[in-house]
Scaffold this active site. Structure first.
Site, PDB file in Angstrom:
ATOM      1  CB  SER A 178      -9.620   0.210   0.478  1.00  0.00           C
ATOM      2  OG  SER A 178      -9.231   0.749  -0.752  1.00  0.00           O
ATOM      3  CG  ASP A 203      -2.278   0.641   0.950  1.00  0.00           C
ATOM      4  OD1 ASP A 203      -2.307   1.887   0.918  1.00  0.00           O
ATOM      5  OD2 ASP A 203      -3.281  -0.070   0.765  1.00  0.00           O
ATOM      6  CG  HIS A 239      -5.466   3.706   1.135  1.00  0.00           C
ATOM      7  ND1 HIS A 239      -5.040   2.440   0.823  1.00  0.00           N
ATOM      8  CD2 HIS A 239      -6.805   3.725   0.875  1.00  0.00           C
ATOM      9  CE1 HIS A 239      -6.062   1.718   0.392  1.00  0.00           C
ATOM     10  NE2 HIS A 239      -7.145   2.472   0.417  1.00  0.00           N
TER      11      HIS A 239
END
Length: 506
Positions: free
Chosen positions: A451, A230, A280
């Site tokens: 996600s 990520d 994120h």
């Protein structure tokens, strides 16, 4: 080291690309040109994107292998002339150690390029991968594209730096960063969105929809290592740092690495480290394995699992040379680790990228169970079904749904035939998503989309594998399917449905 004049040429190409007029951008796609016209009339970025969109709408996918020479060359030109090559006799010749004569084949291809481009090898070769049969090169002459496409031993030839999302954002007069999945904001959690458990940890409401707290009586992820590909992990979040191994989550570790290079130069190789500069990746690490302790913060699904995190990209939109290389390198690195059982990636692209495919196939060949996000909509990609690489056969595709009585995708989630599992992560009544750790200490936030669904499912897989440490990847995946709400049938949009974690570990 490349000559300065070569770098200046590269910048000049980029400036020419960016300076295309809006009038040119809106031109219709012309007829396929003759060989002579390719040199003087590359398509505009608007025309290139229109061709990509049309393929996805009519075929359900886009692949550069099916593009015309003109379209491929135009994208290479608009992307600064960098090209990715995959070589080998078959589509499965991705592992350099298993391809006989790989070094010789690479030299032959480089010789072909030096002859076609009339440049020395050091002016052409950007990078040769250490583990995969891939190489990145500079191609200036349009005719070289034709030569390569008719050269034996090439699996694919693709633009290495064409930026679809940036061009779409420009065309829509918006910022691509607005759909990047990034954000550092915190939120005060609504008391209805969590339950407090010993010693003082918050369990997200969505976990109960999958019987995750019940599964903890049988397994907590101990002995299993999850790899997260990520945007990295926040250095400001202690519970994903020195506080990771505390409370009921003692006896485990978190390791952080970086493969992303923050540079406009394709030949730059220095990464900017493991730290999340988006937010994120921190959220994904949190939902998968945040600790269970007395901090009063949210706990992860597999709160006793180890984590290995990679900052592989700046955000979730995997376009551009260094992001795609960063993801490929993260997958090969995780593939080479015998301790890593599971890999979770909540990032993607609307069409396939050869080098990322190679990296994922490499990790898969090493026995890794790979989970990828099915897709979260942006203003200009909501027509796409399941995105890449969740669309790959080697990946387990996950999407998010609402807590309604019937299956309904979340407001921004993709669905389709490639989906394998779903996760309840959006309250139909309030719109609340899953609570996770914030970017900074003592802060929380909400995260949604496919996600968080993907990282949640990776955590459930860690529970199953922890309960059955001698099992293979296939056995773990089969047990998850058998424990899902729609099994034995596979729904056309939602796969086997939502996994019941308690059933999966019993």
């Amino acid at each position: 080291m490349k000559k300065n004049y070569f770098k200046l040429w590269f910048v000049a190409v980029l400036l020419v690309t960016i300076s295309c007029s809006r009038e040119d951008e809106m031109m219709a796609i012309p007829e396929t040109p003759t060989a002579g016209e390719i040199l003087k009339d590359p398509l505009t970025t608007q025309q290139i994107n229109a061709a990509i969109d049309e393929s996805i709408r009519t075929k359900g996918y886009f692949n550069w292998s099916e593009a015309t020479d003109h379209l491929l060359w135009s994208a290479i030109f608009r992307g600064g002339n960098s090209v990715s090559l995959g070589y080998g006799a078959t589509a499965n010749d991705f592992d350099k150690s298993k391809v006989a004569g790989a070094a010789s084949l690479e030299r032959e291809l480089l010789n072909t390029l030096t002859t076609a481009e009339n440049l020395a090898p050091e002016k052409i070769l950007i990078r040769s991968d250490a583990y995969l049969t891939t190489m990145d090169v500079m191609v200036v002459q349009p005719e070289t594209v034709r030569i390569l496409r008719h050269t034996t031993g090439i699996r694919y030839i693709e633009p290495a730096n064409y930026r679809y999302y940036d061009q779409q954002a420009m065309a829509n007069k918006s910022s691509s960063s607005g759909s990047s999945g990034c954000g550092f904001e915190s939120a005060a959690l609504n008391a209805a969105d969590y339950t407090t458990v010993a010693p003082n940890a918050k369990v997200p409401w969505s976990f109960y929809k999958h019987n995750i707290p019940g599964a903890w009586s049988y397994a907590t992820g101990a002995g299993i290592t999850i790899g997260i590909v990520d945007s990295g992990v926040s250095p400001e979040q202690n519970l994903l740092g020195s506080g990771f191994n505390t409370g009921q989550s003692s006896g485990r570790s978190i390791q952080k690495y970086g493969t992303y290079v923050d540079s406009v130069w394709p030949w730059s190789s220095t990464t900017d480290g493991p730290n999340d500069q988006c937010g994120h990746g921190t959220s994904m690490a949190s939902v998968a394995a945040a600790p269970r302790n007395n901090s009063g913060m949210t706990v992860g699904v597999a709160y006793n699992a180890n984590l290995v995190t990679y900052r592989a990209a700046a955000n979730v939109l995997l376009e551009g040379y260094h992001e795609q290389n960063g993801v490929k390198d993260a997958f090969t690195a995780l593939g080479n680790r015998t301790d890593v059982k599971i890999i979770s990636m909540s990032m993607g692209h609307i069409f396939s990228v050869g080098k990322i495919e190679d990296g994922i196939k490499y990790a898969y060949s090493k026995g890794k169970l790979i989970f990828c996000a099915g897709g979260t909509s942006t203003s200009f990609t909501n027509f796409v079904g399941v995105i890449f690489p969740a669309s790959m056969a080697e990946a387990v595709a996950v999407t998010g749904i609402k807590d309604s009585s019937t299956y309904q995708e979340c407001d921004v989630c993709h669905k389709g035939a490639k989906i394998d599992f779903t996760v309840v992560m959006e309250k139909a009544a309030t719109g609340s998503n899953t609570p996770v750790l914030g970017y900074y200490n003592n802060e929380s936030k909400y995260v949604g989309g496919s996600s968080v669904a993907t990282a949640t499912t990776a955590g459930i897989a860690a529970l199953v594998w922890s309960k059955n440490p001698s099992w293979t990847r296939a056995q773990v995946l089969t047990k998850m399917k058998q424990s899902a709400s729609l099994y034995p049938n596979k729904n056309a949009d939602f796969g086997y449905g939502s996994v019941n974690a308690l059933l999966a570990v019993q």
